[in-house]
Design a protein around this motif. Sequence first.
Motif, PDB file in Angstrom:
ATOM      1  N   LYS A 121       0.862  -1.176   0.000  1.00  0.00           N
ATOM      2  CA  LYS A 121       0.000   0.000   0.000  1.00  0.00           C
ATOM      3  C   LYS A 121       0.902   1.231   0.000  1.00  0.00           C
ATOM      4  N   LEU A 122       0.806   2.034  -1.077  1.00  0.00           N
ATOM      5  CA  LEU A 122       1.727   3.151  -1.223  1.00  0.00           C
ATOM      6  C   LEU A 122       1.073   4.516  -1.051  1.00  0.00           C
ATOM      7  N   HIS A 123      -0.199   4.627  -1.350  1.00  0.00           N
ATOM      8  CA  HIS A 123      -0.855   5.933  -1.244  1.00  0.00           C
ATOM      9  C   HIS A 123      -2.273   5.739  -0.742  1.00  0.00           C
ATOM     10  N   GLN A 124      -3.024   6.842  -0.652  1.00  0.00           N
ATOM     11  CA  GLN A 124      -4.316   6.793   0.037  1.00  0.00           C
ATOM     12  C   GLN A 124      -5.510   6.897  -0.909  1.00  0.00           C
ATOM     13  N   LYS A 125      -5.351   6.510  -2.173  1.00  0.00           N
ATOM     14  CA  LYS A 125      -6.455   6.601  -3.127  1.00  0.00           C
ATOM     15  C   LYS A 125      -7.616   5.723  -2.651  1.00  0.00           C
ATOM     16  N   GLU A 126      -8.783   6.323  -2.458  1.00  0.00           N
ATOM     17  CA  GLU A 126      -9.914   5.633  -1.831  1.00  0.00           C
ATOM     18  C   GLU A 126     -10.378   4.425  -2.655  1.00  0.00           C
ATOM     19  N   GLY A 127     -10.487   3.291  -1.997  1.00  0.00           N
ATOM     20  CA  GLY A 127     -10.979   2.086  -2.636  1.00  0.00           C
ATOM     21  C   GLY A 127      -9.977   1.351  -3.495  1.00  0.00           C
ATOM     22  N   TYR A 128      -8.888   2.017  -3.831  1.00  0.00           N
ATOM     23  CA  TYR A 128      -7.900   1.469  -4.766  1.00  0.00           C
ATOM     24  C   TYR A 128      -7.234   0.218  -4.201  1.00  0.00           C
ATOM     25  N   HIS A 129      -6.774   0.290  -2.973  1.00  0.00           N
ATOM     26  CA  HIS A 129      -5.999  -0.804  -2.401  1.00  0.00           C
ATOM     27  C   HIS A 129      -6.869  -2.001  -2.023  1.00  0.00           C
ATOM     28  N   GLU A 130      -8.065  -1.742  -1.537  1.00  0.00           N
ATOM     29  CA  GLU A 130      -8.947  -2.840  -1.187  1.00  0.00           C
ATOM     30  C   GLU A 130      -9.247  -3.710  -2.408  1.00  0.00           C
ATOM     31  N   GLU A 131      -9.544  -3.050  -3.525  1.00  0.00           N
ATOM     32  CA  GLU A 131      -9.869  -3.787  -4.757  1.00  0.00           C
ATOM     33  C   GLU A 131      -8.665  -4.568  -5.276  1.00  0.00           C
ATOM     34  N   ASN A 132      -7.504  -3.923  -5.315  1.00  0.00           N
ATOM     35  CA  ASN A 132      -6.326  -4.581  -5.885  1.00  0.00           C
ATOM     36  C   ASN A 132      -5.741  -5.644  -4.962  1.00  0.00           C
ATOM     37  N   PHE A 133      -5.812  -5.426  -3.654  1.00  0.00           N
ATOM     38  CA  PHE A 133      -5.340  -6.463  -2.736  1.00  0.00           C
ATOM     39  C   PHE A 133      -6.229  -7.703  -2.845  1.00  0.00           C
ATOM     40  N   ALA A 134      -7.528  -7.480  -3.045  1.00  0.00           N
ATOM     41  CA  ALA A 134      -8.441  -8.615  -3.232  1.00  0.00           C
ATOM     42  C   ALA A 134      -8.054  -9.409  -4.478  1.00  0.00           C
ATOM     43  N   LYS A 135      -7.654  -8.712  -5.538  1.00  0.00           N
ATOM     44  CA  LYS A 135      -7.204  -9.391  -6.758  1.00  0.00           C
ATOM     45  C   LYS A 135      -5.929 -10.185  -6.493  1.00  0.00           C
ATOM     46  N   ALA A 136      -4.992  -9.555  -5.759  1.00  0.00           N
ATOM     47  CA  ALA A 136      -3.737 -10.249  -5.439  1.00  0.00           C
ATOM     48  C   ALA A 136      -4.007 -11.484  -4.584  1.00  0.00           C
ATOM     49  N   GLN A 137      -4.944 -11.384  -3.643  1.00  0.00           N
ATOM     50  CA  GLN A 137      -5.303 -12.527  -2.808  1.00  0.00           C
ATOM     51  C   GLN A 137      -5.930 -13.647  -3.639  1.00  0.00           C
ATOM     52  N   ARG A 138      -6.712 -13.248  -4.629  1.00  0.00           N
ATOM     53  CA  ARG A 138      -7.329 -14.235  -5.510  1.00  0.00           C
ATOM     54  C   ARG A 138      -6.256 -15.016  -6.268  1.00  0.00           C
ATOM     55  N   PHE A 170       6.169   6.045   1.685  1.00  0.00           N
ATOM     56  CA  PHE A 170       5.974   6.509   0.315  1.00  0.00           C
ATOM     57  C   PHE A 170       5.725   8.018   0.283  1.00  0.00           C
ATOM     58  N   LYS A 171       4.929   8.507   1.215  1.00  0.00           N
ATOM     59  CA  LYS A 171       4.650   9.952   1.255  1.00  0.00           C
ATOM     60  C   LYS A 171       5.936  10.738   1.477  1.00  0.00           C
ATOM     61  N   GLU A 172       6.746  10.289   2.431  1.00  0.00           N
ATOM     62  CA  GLU A 172       7.972  11.020   2.759  1.00  0.00           C
ATOM     63  C   GLU A 172       9.009  10.951   1.633  1.00  0.00           C
ATOM     64  N   GLU A 173       9.182   9.758   1.059  1.00  0.00           N
ATOM     65  CA  GLU A 173      10.268   9.542   0.107  1.00  0.00           C
ATOM     66  C   GLU A 173       9.905   9.870  -1.334  1.00  0.00           C
ATOM     67  N   VAL A 174       8.631   9.731  -1.692  1.00  0.00           N
ATOM     68  CA  VAL A 174       8.234   9.851  -3.093  1.00  0.00           C
ATOM     69  C   VAL A 174       7.253  11.002  -3.323  1.00  0.00           C
ATOM     70  N   TYR A 175       6.129  10.975  -2.607  1.00  0.00           N
ATOM     71  CA  TYR A 175       5.084  11.970  -2.846  1.00  0.00           C
ATOM     72  C   TYR A 175       5.560  13.387  -2.499  1.00  0.00           C
ATOM     73  N   ASP A 176       6.133  13.547  -1.310  1.00  0.00           N
ATOM     74  CA  ASP A 176       6.594  14.882  -0.905  1.00  0.00           C
ATOM     75  C   ASP A 176       7.716  15.370  -1.823  1.00  0.00           C
ATOM     76  N   TYR A 177       8.585  14.462  -2.223  1.00  0.00           N
ATOM     77  CA  TYR A 177       9.650  14.811  -3.177  1.00  0.00           C
ATOM     78  C   TYR A 177       9.051  15.319  -4.487  1.00  0.00           C
TER      79      TYR A 177
END
Length: 346
Positions: free
Chosen positions: A42-59, A77-84
């Motif tokens: 999980k790298l960022h806070q996009k709503e619903g994005y991680h739940e859906e994709n983690f479910a696919k990875a679990q499948r 990720f926020k400190e090293e990538v997003y803020d940069y």
Amino acid sequence: MQRYGMTERKKVLIGMSGGVDSTVSAILLQKEGYEVEGVYMKLHQKEGYHEENFAKAQRVGAYLGIKVHFLDLSNEFKEEVYDYFVDSYKAGLTPNPCVMCNRTIKFGKMVEFADSIGAEYIATGHYINSDGEFIYMGKDPNKDQSYFLCEVKKEVIPRLIFPLGNWVKDDVKAYAADIEPLKDFATQKESSEICFVENTYDEVLARHMDIDMPGETVDAEGNVVGTHKGYMHYTIGKRRGFFVDGAHDPHFVLEIKPEKNQIVVGTKEQLEVHEFEIKKINLFVERDEFDCLVKVRYRTQAVPCHVKIEGDKGTVTLKEPVFGLAHGQVAAFYEGNKLIGGGVIC
């Protein structure tokens, strides 16, 4: 792809996004005889994005009979990538967040997690090749992602495996389409180049600052020749979105001056660059001076150059000019299709 002898079975941790590339990579690793575990990051806070994709990875994990871990790296990720990313645009630079993410997150924090579960190797669905000593361009010229790994730490390379290095994207999609539980994966939309950008960079920047600040457009001599809508809307080489009084020929952004909220514009010929400086140099070879090829952006042709390094800075002298060189972007060095390092253009 295999890195071990017939009598031993090595453990590999593969980054799984829930998409086609990482799915097929996991399948290929398992077929090669590796003991495979997956990790969804999980790298960022996009709503619903991680739940859906983690479910696919679990499948996928359930189908292959492998464990899929969930690793929350959103703070890192926020400190090293997003803020940069945001801070670079504030400073009038053009950042490369994917290069930074590969160094600090995917082949940084993910490696640390691999160590914690006893995985000797780390794999991803990048279209790249590696022989355990160097990284090489992938077979598919339209998907090769070696440029984005020019800043990874040299000591990590022996642990990297890229199952898709000798594949082309169409063949990967076709392979996925023949696997019953994954048929819907093969037609899913390609992920965006930068994972936290849904539409445009401007939308991300506007969450953190006022990007609409009308300012002066000046020529290379500093004469005011027009106006623009705010310096953060522009990158080097851009030719639209600003006004030049009385201009008949195309004008391009040559330089960004954030402290004055000015952009410098000129002709295409003025964009031509024959030499530039680099910092944050990361080499996979032990050399202070050498000839090689250099790519100054991801989607660009590599050109021959001479590199001379002195201390923590380097000078790159081009044997063919490039246009629209942007400070903050990354220069990746190659010998043929072998990646030998890179540095940040300054």
